[in-house]
Design a protein around this motif. Structure first.
Motif, short mmCIF file in Angstrom:
data_model
loop_
_atom_site.label_atom_id
_atom_site.label_comp_id
_atom_site.label_asym_id
_atom_site.label_seq_id
_atom_site.Cartn_x
_atom_site.Cartn_y
_atom_site.Cartn_z
N LYS A 1 0.96 -1.33 0.15
CA LYS A 1 0.05 0.09 -0.09
C LYS A 1 0.97 1.39 -0.12
O LYS A 1 0.61 2.30 -0.75
CB LYS A 1 -0.91 0.02 1.16
CG LYS A 1 -1.93 -0.91 1.05
CD LYS A 1 -2.77 -0.98 2.21
CE LYS A 1 -3.46 0.16 2.62
NZ LYS A 1 -4.47 0.14 3.88
N ARG A 2 2.08 1.25 0.78
CA ARG A 2 3.01 2.41 0.77
C ARG A 2 3.57 2.68 -0.57
O ARG A 2 3.65 3.93 -1.10
CB ARG A 2 3.96 2.12 1.87
CG ARG A 2 4.91 3.43 2.05
CD ARG A 2 5.72 3.20 3.28
NE ARG A 2 6.28 4.17 3.59
CZ ARG A 2 6.20 5.23 4.56
NH1 ARG A 2 4.86 5.22 4.83
NH2 ARG A 2 6.66 6.45 4.69
N VAL A 3 3.80 1.56 -1.38
CA VAL A 3 4.49 1.79 -2.68
C VAL A 3 3.26 2.60 -3.80
O VAL A 3 3.23 3.25 -4.37
CB VAL A 3 4.54 0.59 -3.40
CG1 VAL A 3 5.10 0.41 -4.91
CG2 VAL A 3 5.83 -0.07 -2.59
N LYS A 4 1.87 1.96 -3.36
CA LYS A 4 0.81 2.71 -4.47
C LYS A 4 0.82 3.84 -3.83
O LYS A 4 0.31 5.03 -4.78
CB LYS A 4 -0.49 1.86 -4.00
CG LYS A 4 -0.37 0.40 -4.64
CD LYS A 4 -1.79 -0.08 -4.38
CE LYS A 4 -1.95 -1.59 -5.01
NZ LYS A 4 -3.05 -2.39 -4.76
N LEU A 5 1.07 4.57 -2.66
CA LEU A 5 0.79 5.79 -2.37
C LEU A 5 1.78 6.85 -2.91
O LEU A 5 1.51 8.04 -3.00
CB LEU A 5 0.93 5.94 -0.97
CG LEU A 5 -0.20 5.35 0.04
CD1 LEU A 5 0.06 5.66 1.47
CD2 LEU A 5 -1.46 6.11 -0.26
N GLU B 1 11.05 7.65 -4.79
CA GLU B 1 10.43 7.26 -3.45
C GLU B 1 10.01 5.91 -3.51
O GLU B 1 9.96 4.92 -2.33
CB GLU B 1 9.06 7.95 -3.15
CG GLU B 1 9.46 9.49 -2.81
CD GLU B 1 9.84 10.43 -3.71
OE1 GLU B 1 9.98 9.93 -4.77
OE2 GLU B 1 10.09 11.72 -3.45
N ILE B 2 9.61 5.35 -4.72
CA ILE B 2 9.14 3.85 -4.73
C ILE B 2 10.35 2.78 -4.61
O ILE B 2 10.23 1.88 -3.77
CB ILE B 2 8.34 3.64 -6.19
CG1 ILE B 2 7.17 4.34 -6.25
CG2 ILE B 2 8.54 2.10 -6.31
CD1 ILE B 2 6.51 4.02 -7.68
N ILE B 3 11.57 3.26 -5.10
CA ILE B 3 12.70 2.49 -5.00
C ILE B 3 13.15 2.54 -3.47
O ILE B 3 13.52 1.34 -2.80
CB ILE B 3 13.72 2.93 -5.84
CG1 ILE B 3 13.50 2.78 -7.67
CG2 ILE B 3 15.40 2.20 -5.82
CD1 ILE B 3 14.49 3.58 -8.60
N ASN B 4 13.08 3.45 -2.97
CA ASN B 4 13.39 3.60 -1.72
C ASN B 4 12.55 2.90 -0.72
O ASN B 4 13.08 2.01 0.22
CB ASN B 4 13.58 5.26 -1.22
CG ASN B 4 14.65 5.85 -1.69
OD1 ASN B 4 15.76 5.39 -2.34
ND2 ASN B 4 14.26 7.42 -1.82
N THR B 5 11.52 2.87 -1.00
CA THR B 5 10.37 2.24 -0.24
C THR B 5 10.63 0.69 -0.43
O THR B 5 10.34 0.00 0.53
CB THR B 5 8.86 2.39 -0.57
OG1 THR B 5 8.62 3.97 -0.31
CG2 THR B 5 7.98 1.53 0.11
N TYR B 6 10.62 0.05 -1.63
CA TYR B 6 11.18 -1.34 -1.70
C TYR B 6 12.46 -1.70 -1.09
O TYR B 6 12.50 -2.72 -0.55
CB TYR B 6 11.01 -1.53 -3.32
CG TYR B 6 9.85 -1.72 -3.89
CD1 TYR B 6 8.93 -2.94 -3.46
CD2 TYR B 6 9.20 -1.05 -5.20
CE1 TYR B 6 7.69 -3.29 -4.09
CE2 TYR B 6 8.11 -1.33 -5.92
CZ TYR B 6 7.42 -2.43 -5.31
OH TYR B 6 6.24 -2.81 -5.85
#
Length: 850
Positions: free
Chosen positions: A357-361, A368-373
């Motif tokens: 869900k955080r990636v979708k946000l 930000e997606i790369i950092n989140t993953y």
């Protein structure tokens, strides 16, 4: 009345002489003085006071005299103005009394209350202090309540504060009362200090029943809502201390701290507190409280700025400031989903679903997606993960793939294959997704190579469910990976490599019935029929019932289609093997295949034997259908006359409902063949199974049959049988009712209550009444008069018989003649009772063909 004057200032009456003489004799007797005072009570006040003074001169240590005297003097002043000189005289009397009575708390209390009524504040305060000094400490509890009421009733806050401070040294448990008084006089600084001391005292027990948290919450509200008055406490340190103590109420405490800074005018510091709180709270409830308070604060700041701008005129600087505040508020609202997701991840950092869900946000923000993953795969522990942890790695690799970075995606997949997952299925999913990515980019050989790597036997073999071994040593037994490899080999590899894969799956004993069927189908497509049948047999050896059903069904169908009648004995042997230990649930299909084989390529008698075996081997619910098929095939092959024995066997084996249906079909067949007597015998036998109350259809069918084919005698016989069956079922109902009635009667009465020989007669009478009542109820419940349960009377029989037989030959039948003979022919129920249901051949034996 003559008066005497024994001395100056004293006057006595004659009736005073006995008391005076008694006093002269006993000047130190309190009782004598009390009697004298009571005698003079109706007289003038000054005379009573004089006698009290004389008594106290002789007995200055008498508490009783002093108490009554002071009470008398205070009563004499009731209703007078406080400026009356008499008040001072009474005050002096109290002072004289306290010279001797300074250890008596009642004297002190009365004196203090008397001074309070005179509004002598300073003198009252000093008198209370003198009382506390004079009385022992064990008596102070009687003085303090009046003292405290006095200081609270007068506008002397400093005096009251000092008195309370002294009081709390003696009674610290009453600190809440002092705190409440301080709040009432708006001395909030000292109230906060006292409340903080109470909260820090672990031994303190609230007299109002408040918990330590409630007191702490009061302190937080007090210091946060009055920052301009509370100067002696470090508010930030106090509230932050509460954050570590009361972790279940973090939202309220953070809001209190921010409220303190807002009321103090430190708005930026309040924002820092809000930001810190929403980054640290652990529950959704606390987050909601803090976020709502934060949003309300920003709204109030915008509203205040707009009001100020409207009042003072708007310039460019104010416009920029307002735009800044609006942008800050909008950003806060937009950040809410992300902040809430952070709260849930702080609760459980191993929640895979929340990471997705955080990636979708962060949709549309690649960095930000790369950092989140990256953070997700580093944070989530596969052993503690909620969800499927390998999906994070797969989604991470797909993100690179969607952006055209195939090499980076391969790197992610390679790292994912080395992670210590909890389940083998997770690692298998990674290998399969890795292979599918290569297939999407048409790297077929690479995909094959990957899956061969995944299924390679490791240096150290391990069982699939051995949790002590890492998943990398167990993935070679994953059916998921092997299934994908088999599909790829069928599509891209050779026949030999594909067969080797299927053989390896079977050798590892991880195959499923579907894998066996797929393997056989593959061999069949390449015209390796015998190899295909061997694959079926290998699968049959691996599985037991019921898992082997699909394999047997497919195997037998394919074998029959391939060879037909060329290898009939082998086919028969296969069918016998399949039927050995076959559960009744699955027997029907196999028996039908077997029978079809015999019909098409074998002998008819063999087919009939298979059908006969099937009727006994299938489930009881399928026997009726199986008998129908058996009868139909027998009629087609041998003719309808050959089905008689089958009908008889079916009626014997089946339950009541299907047996009735079978009887009706049997009788209908006999009618079509012209065998009326046979049909009538079948109806007669079936009547044993048909309660007239619930099977009216059968009796109506028999009635129509007799109208078409019978005569007067056969109709009489049918009615006789019907009455007998009615009696049979009625007797069964009555017997059960009598047993219940007998049980209830035995519990309510005893044999000793009856006369000798009367017990059995009364029981029978009760049973007859009960049976008659049940019969009447059953008769009322019948929808039609012809379905009565009771015996049919002779006149009713004649009427019903007349109605039936008039359809046959109304000119030749006369039911009125020889009524006596007709009545004599009417049998008792016991005489016409049909024999119970038994082997049908006993009924139909006399009608069998020679």
């Amino acid at each position: 009345m003559a008066k005497m004057a024994p001395g100056p200032g004293l006057q006595f009456e004659e009736d005073d002489l006995p008391y005076e003489e008694e006093i002269i004799r006993n000047p130190y007797s309190v009782k004598c003085w009390i009697r004298y005072i009571e005698h003079k009570q109706p007289g003038p006040r000054h005379v009573v006071n004089m006698i009290y003074e004389r008594a106290l001169k002789e007995l200055p240590g008498s508490y009783k005299l002093w108490y009554n005297y002071l009470k008398q003097r205070r009563k004499q002043l009731k209703g007078r103005c406080v400026t009356d000189p008499g008040y001072e005289e009474v005050n002096n009397c109290h002072e004289r009394a306290l010279v001797f009575m300074h250890k008596m708390p009642r004297i002190w209390l009365d004196y203090c209350q008397f001074l309070v009524d005179q509004y002598k504040i300073s003198r009252t305060r000093r008198t209370f202090d003198r009382a506390l000094r004079a009385l022992p400490v064990t008596q102070h509890y009687r003085v303090w309540p009046g003292y405290l009421r006095f200081v609270r009733a007068h506008p002397l806050p400093e005096t009251a504060v000092r008195v309370y401070r002294r009081y709390l040294k003696l009674c610290p448990e009453n600190a809440e009362e002092y705190i409440e008084y301080l709040r009432s006089i708006n001395r909030l600084d000292e109230a906060a200090i006292r409340l903080a001391a109470v909260v820090n005292d672990e031994a303190f027990i609230s007299k109002e029943g408040k918990s330590n948290y409630q007191l702490w919450h009061e302190l937080c509200n007090l210091i946060s809502t009055n920052p301009d008055q509370v100067k002696s406490l470090d508010v930030g340190a106090i509230i932050r201390g509460g954050l570590t103590r009361f972790t279940d109420q973090l939202g309220k405490l953070w809001c209190s701290l921010a409220d303190y800074y807002i009321r103090s005018g430190h708005f930026e510091k309040a924002r820092d507190v809000y930001e810190e709180s929403i980054q640290t709270v652990m529950t959704v409830r606390d987050f909601t409280q803090v976020f709502d308070s934060y949003a309300q604060f920003e709204e109030s700041m915008i509203a205040a700025k707009m009001e100020t701008t409207a009042d003072m005129g708007q310039d460019e600087q104010d416009d920029i400031d307002l735009e800044l505040r609006l942008a800050r508020f909008e950003q806060l609202i937009n950040r809410r989903p992300l902040l809430l997701n952070s709260v849930l991840l702080r609760q459980n950092p191993h929640n895979v679903h929340e990471w997705h869900k955080r990636v979708k946000l962060y949709q549309g923000k690649p960095r930000e997606i790369i950092n989140t993953y990256t953070e997700a795969v580093q944070t989530v522990d596969p052993m503690k993960a909620t969800g499927k942890p390998h999906s994070l790695w797969v989604s991470f690799a797909k993100f690179y793939e969607e952006n055209g970075q195939i090499e980076d995606a391969r790197t992610i997949f390679e790292k994912a294959t080395k992670v210590s997952y909890k389940q083998v299925d997770d690692l298998a999913g990674v290998w399969c997704e890795f292979g599918e990515m290569e297939l999407r980019h048409e790297n077929y050989e690479v995909a094959l190579h990957l899956l061969r790597r995944a299924t390679a036997v490791p240096a150290k073999k391990a069982e699939y469910f051995d949790m002590s071994e890492p998943v990398q040593n167990r993935v070679y037994k994953s059916l998921k990976v092997w299934s994908m490899l088999a599909d790829l080999e069928e599509s891209l590899g050779t026949f030999k490599s594909t067969k080797a894969v299927y053989d390896r799956i079977i050798d590892l004993r991880i195959a499923t019935p579907q894998i066996i069927i797929n393997f056989a189908m593959f061999l069949e497509e390449h015209t390796y029929f015998e190899e295909s049948f061997k694959a079926y047999e290998r699968g049959i050896a691996l599985f037991k019932w019921p898992n082997v059903y699909d394999i047997w069904n497919t195997y037998l169908t394919k074998f029959t289609q391939r060879y037909g009648g060329k290898k009939l004995e082998r086919a028969r042997d296969l069918f016998e093997q399949a039927l050995d230990r076959c559960p009744p649930k699955f027997a029907k299909t196999i028996y039908l295949l077997y029978a079809r084989l015999e019909e098409e390529y074998g002998l008819a008698r063999h087919a009939m034997a298979v059908y006969e075996r099937a009727t006994a081997a299938v489930e009881r619910g399928e026997q009726y259908e199986m008998y129908n098929i058996y009868i139909k095939r027998a009629a087609e092959i041998y003719g309808v006359t050959h089905t008689r024995s089958i009908y008889e066997k079916a009626i014997e084996v089946l339950s009541d409902e299907p047996a009735r249906e079978m009887c009706l079909r049997f009788s209908d067949m006999e009618c079509k063949l012209g065998e009326i007597d046979r049909a009538r015998s079948i109806y007669s036998y079936c009547s044993q199974l048909c309660d007239p109350r619930i099977t009216s259809t059968f009796w109506q069918t028999w009635k129509e049959f007799e109208i078409r084919h019978g005569n007067e005698d056969t109709i009489r016989e049918m009615l006789r049988i019907k009455r007998s069956v009615q009696a049979t079922y009625n007797t069964q109902v009555n017997f059960m009712s009598s047993q219940m009635l007998k049980a209830s009667t035995n519990t309510s009465s005893t044999v000793s209550d009856l006369a000798p020989g009367q017990s059995g007669m009364d029981d029978m009478k009760l049973l007859e009444q009960k049976a008659q009542r049940l019969a009447e109820e059953a008769e009322r419940e019948q929808p039609k008069p012809k379905d009565k349960i009771l015996f049919v009377r002779s006149d009713a029989t004649r009427g019903e018989l007349a109605e039936l037989t008039k359809h046959i030959n109304p000119d030749e039948i006369n039911l009125d003649e020889d009524d006596d003979d007709e009545e004599g022919e009417e049998a008792e129920p016991d005489e016409v009772q049909l024999e119970q249901r038994s082997v049908p051949s006993a009924v139909f034996g006399g009608l069998k063909d020679d």
